[in-house]
Scaffold this motif. Structure first.
Motif, mmCIF file in Angstrom:
data_model
loop_
_atom_site.group_PDB
_atom_site.id
_atom_site.type_symbol
_atom_site.label_atom_id
_atom_site.label_comp_id
_atom_site.label_asym_id
_atom_site.label_seq_id
_atom_site.Cartn_x
_atom_site.Cartn_y
_atom_site.Cartn_z
ATOM 1 N N ASP A 6 20.687 79.264 17.590
ATOM 2 C CA ASP A 6 19.783 78.501 18.041
ATOM 3 C C ASP A 6 20.426 77.247 18.932
ATOM 4 O OD1 ASP A 6 17.664 80.147 16.904
ATOM 5 O OD2 ASP A 6 17.346 78.847 15.074
ATOM 6 N N TRP A 7 21.503 76.790 18.144
ATOM 7 C CA TRP A 7 21.995 75.754 18.856
ATOM 8 C C TRP A 7 22.464 76.025 20.194
ATOM 9 C CZ3 TRP A 7 25.600 74.838 13.821
ATOM 10 C CH2 TRP A 7 24.905 74.442 12.844
ATOM 11 N N ALA A 8 23.094 77.052 20.487
ATOM 12 C CA ALA A 8 23.618 77.460 21.670
ATOM 13 C C ALA A 8 22.419 77.699 22.491
ATOM 14 C CB ALA A 8 24.497 78.828 21.355
ATOM 15 N N LEU A 9 21.374 78.356 22.275
ATOM 16 C CA LEU A 9 20.368 78.383 23.042
ATOM 17 C C LEU A 9 19.750 77.102 23.545
ATOM 18 C CD1 LEU A 9 18.820 81.510 21.568
ATOM 19 C CD2 LEU A 9 19.641 81.507 23.765
ATOM 20 N N ALA A 10 19.625 76.274 22.683
ATOM 21 C CA ALA A 10 19.036 75.009 23.078
ATOM 22 C C ALA A 10 19.971 74.208 24.027
ATOM 23 C CB ALA A 10 18.914 74.174 21.618
ATOM 24 N N ALA A 11 21.339 74.340 23.818
ATOM 25 C CA ALA A 11 22.097 73.618 24.817
ATOM 26 C C ALA A 11 22.076 74.377 26.084
ATOM 27 C CB ALA A 11 23.807 73.906 24.319
ATOM 28 N N CYS A 12 22.077 75.584 26.035
ATOM 29 C CA CYS A 12 21.769 76.396 27.207
ATOM 30 C C CYS A 12 20.572 76.056 28.056
ATOM 31 C CB CYS A 12 21.833 77.909 27.266
ATOM 32 S SG CYS A 12 23.387 78.778 26.731
ATOM 33 N N LEU A 187 32.358 73.428 32.835
ATOM 34 C CA LEU A 187 33.779 74.237 32.061
ATOM 35 C C LEU A 187 34.479 73.287 31.322
ATOM 36 C CD1 LEU A 187 34.948 76.383 35.244
ATOM 37 C CD2 LEU A 187 34.201 77.135 33.173
ATOM 38 N N ALA A 188 34.690 71.948 31.557
ATOM 39 C CA ALA A 188 35.335 71.297 30.718
ATOM 40 C C ALA A 188 34.644 70.762 29.477
ATOM 41 C CB ALA A 188 35.588 69.596 31.449
ATOM 42 N N ALA A 189 33.345 70.862 29.518
ATOM 43 C CA ALA A 189 32.539 70.515 28.353
ATOM 44 C C ALA A 189 32.596 71.778 27.574
ATOM 45 C CB ALA A 189 31.055 70.145 28.645
ATOM 46 N N VAL A 190 32.700 73.103 27.892
ATOM 47 C CA VAL A 190 32.732 74.433 27.404
ATOM 48 C C VAL A 190 33.790 74.346 26.488
ATOM 49 C CG1 VAL A 190 32.484 76.743 27.470
ATOM 50 C CG2 VAL A 190 30.706 75.520 28.581
ATOM 51 N N SER A 191 35.152 74.183 27.316
ATOM 52 C CA SER A 191 36.226 74.373 27.035
ATOM 53 C C SER A 191 36.694 73.388 25.765
ATOM 54 C CB SER A 191 37.221 73.999 27.986
ATOM 55 O OG SER A 191 38.689 73.931 27.343
ATOM 56 N N ASN A 192 36.067 72.392 25.851
ATOM 57 C CA ASN A 192 36.342 71.320 24.569
ATOM 58 C C ASN A 192 35.268 71.860 23.421
ATOM 59 O OD1 ASN A 192 37.927 69.677 26.092
ATOM 60 N ND2 ASN A 192 36.332 68.228 26.577
ATOM 61 N N THR A 193 34.299 72.178 23.622
ATOM 62 C CA THR A 193 33.127 72.830 22.474
ATOM 63 C C THR A 193 33.846 74.027 22.014
ATOM 64 O OG1 THR A 193 31.281 71.738 23.821
ATOM 65 C CG2 THR A 193 30.733 73.473 22.063
ATOM 66 N N GLY A 195 36.895 74.431 21.637
ATOM 67 C CA GLY A 195 38.139 74.207 20.866
ATOM 68 C C GLY A 195 39.501 74.624 21.601
ATOM 69 N N GLU A 196 39.158 75.082 22.830
ATOM 70 C CA GLU A 196 40.306 75.219 23.821
ATOM 71 C C GLU A 196 41.294 74.308 24.031
ATOM 72 O OE1 GLU A 196 38.838 77.284 27.177
ATOM 73 O OE2 GLU A 196 37.818 78.873 25.910
ATOM 74 N N GLN A 197 42.405 74.393 24.356
ATOM 75 C CA GLN A 197 43.521 73.303 24.501
ATOM 76 C C GLN A 197 44.114 73.384 26.038
ATOM 77 O OE1 GLN A 197 44.403 70.905 22.376
ATOM 78 N NE2 GLN A 197 42.780 71.701 20.840
ATOM 79 N N PRO A 198 44.444 72.041 26.496
ATOM 80 C CA PRO A 198 44.431 70.959 26.092
ATOM 81 C C PRO A 198 43.035 70.551 26.018
ATOM 82 C CG PRO A 198 45.309 71.036 28.359
ATOM 83 C CD PRO A 198 45.119 72.432 28.002
ATOM 84 N N ARG A 199 42.570 69.481 25.167
ATOM 85 C CA ARG A 199 41.245 68.765 25.552
ATOM 86 C C ARG A 199 41.215 68.085 26.724
ATOM 87 N NH1 ARG A 199 37.980 70.329 21.487
ATOM 88 N NH2 ARG A 199 36.858 68.460 21.502
#
Length: 282
Positions: A6-12, A187-193, A195-199
């Motif tokens: 639900d959270w992912a769909l709301a963000a999308c 892409l920057a926001a998704v990477s951070n969400t 938990g990919e590195q580096p932040r």
């Protein structure tokens, strides 16, 4: 897991809403978006499996990952065609940016002879040769900048008319920038969400309950600060490209945005008003 979906769909939904607004304004219909979503789902599923070490995922793996049936998976036989140019490859943009750097150091360079005697004499031809690394003729680049209404040509000279490469008079170029800038921001926001590195740097400051006049004042403040930062970043990126080994694979895009609107008539009615938050940061 149900809450997570639900959270992912709301963000999308929040992300897709402006894209759907653009699509409707440009005459794009549901069948076009359905095909596009299917193809992008499959392309991203392939990338996901490859990151896990599976060089060539099979139909069953792709079907399970995407939720598409096997027939839909096999119907895709080629990568999605991209009808837009890639903005970072534009010789006109690179030439314009280099020229803007020169002007920041010496206002006399606002107007340049198109050609000049001697290779070291300042001219548009010299700037275009450096900006395109000699790969595109200076006349071709000048014609493109004039077409985009960014440069004026008169009496054998070229003169800058704007202080940023924003091709507002060319829909295809504007859509290309929308796609590239929006993609990398997300892409920057998704990477951070995930938990990919580096932040990666991905921040915003927001407020509501202020006048539209104050919104515009803040907008202009951001524009002024960005102009200074833009020149600093451009200089550093230029030096980094020049000192990089041949065939360097890294790419970077640094952006900034401001958006404001009148909330007195909400674009999308809600069942219940959310608690009013005056300001914050992210």
């Amino acid at each position: 897991m149900e809450n997570q979906l639900d959270w992912a769909l709301a963000a999308c939904a929040r992300i897709l809403r402006p894209m759907v607004r653009l699509a409707l304004a440009m005459g794009v219909k549901h069948p076009h978006l359905e095909v596009l979503l299917r193809d992008v789902l499959l392309e991203e599923a392939v990338r996901s499996w490859r990151r896990q070490g599976v060089a060539k995922p099979n139909i069953s793996q792709l079907s399970v990952t995407t939720g598409l049936n096997r027939k839909a998976v096999t119907a895709k036989v080629r990568d999605t065609a991209d009808a837009l140019p890639h903005t970072e490859l534009s010789a006109a943009a690179k030439t314009f940016t280099l020229w803007l750097q020169m002007v920041s150091e010496n206002q006399a360079f606002q107007r340049l002879p198109i050609t000049a005697e001697g290779e070291d004499a300042p001219s548009f031809e010299t700037v275009a040769r450096l900006g395109s690394r000699g790969n595109v003729h200076h006349r071709t680049i000048l014609d493109e900048l004039v077409r985009l209404n960014m440069v004026a040509e008169q009496d054998g000279c070229a003169e800058l008319k704007v202080d940023g490469f924003v091709p507002a008079d060319d829909l295809r170029s504007m859509l290309a920038f929308l796609g590239d800038n929006g993609r990398d921001h997300l892409l920057a926001a998704v990477s951070n969400t995930l938990g990919e590195q580096p932040r990666l740097l991905e921040r915003a400051v927001y407020a509501r309950g202020l006048s539209l006049e104050d919104c515009e004042k803040i907008h202009q403040l951001v524009r002024e600060r960005w102009s200074t930062l833009h020149l600093e970043l451009t200089g550093e990126m230029t030096r980094a490209v020049n000192r990089a080994p041949s065939g360097g694979k890294g790419r970077i895009r640094v952006g900034i945005y401001t958006y404001y609107e009148d909330e007195s008539t909400p674009a999308v009615p809600t069942a219940a008003a959310a608690p009013r938050r005056k300001e914050g940061t992210r």
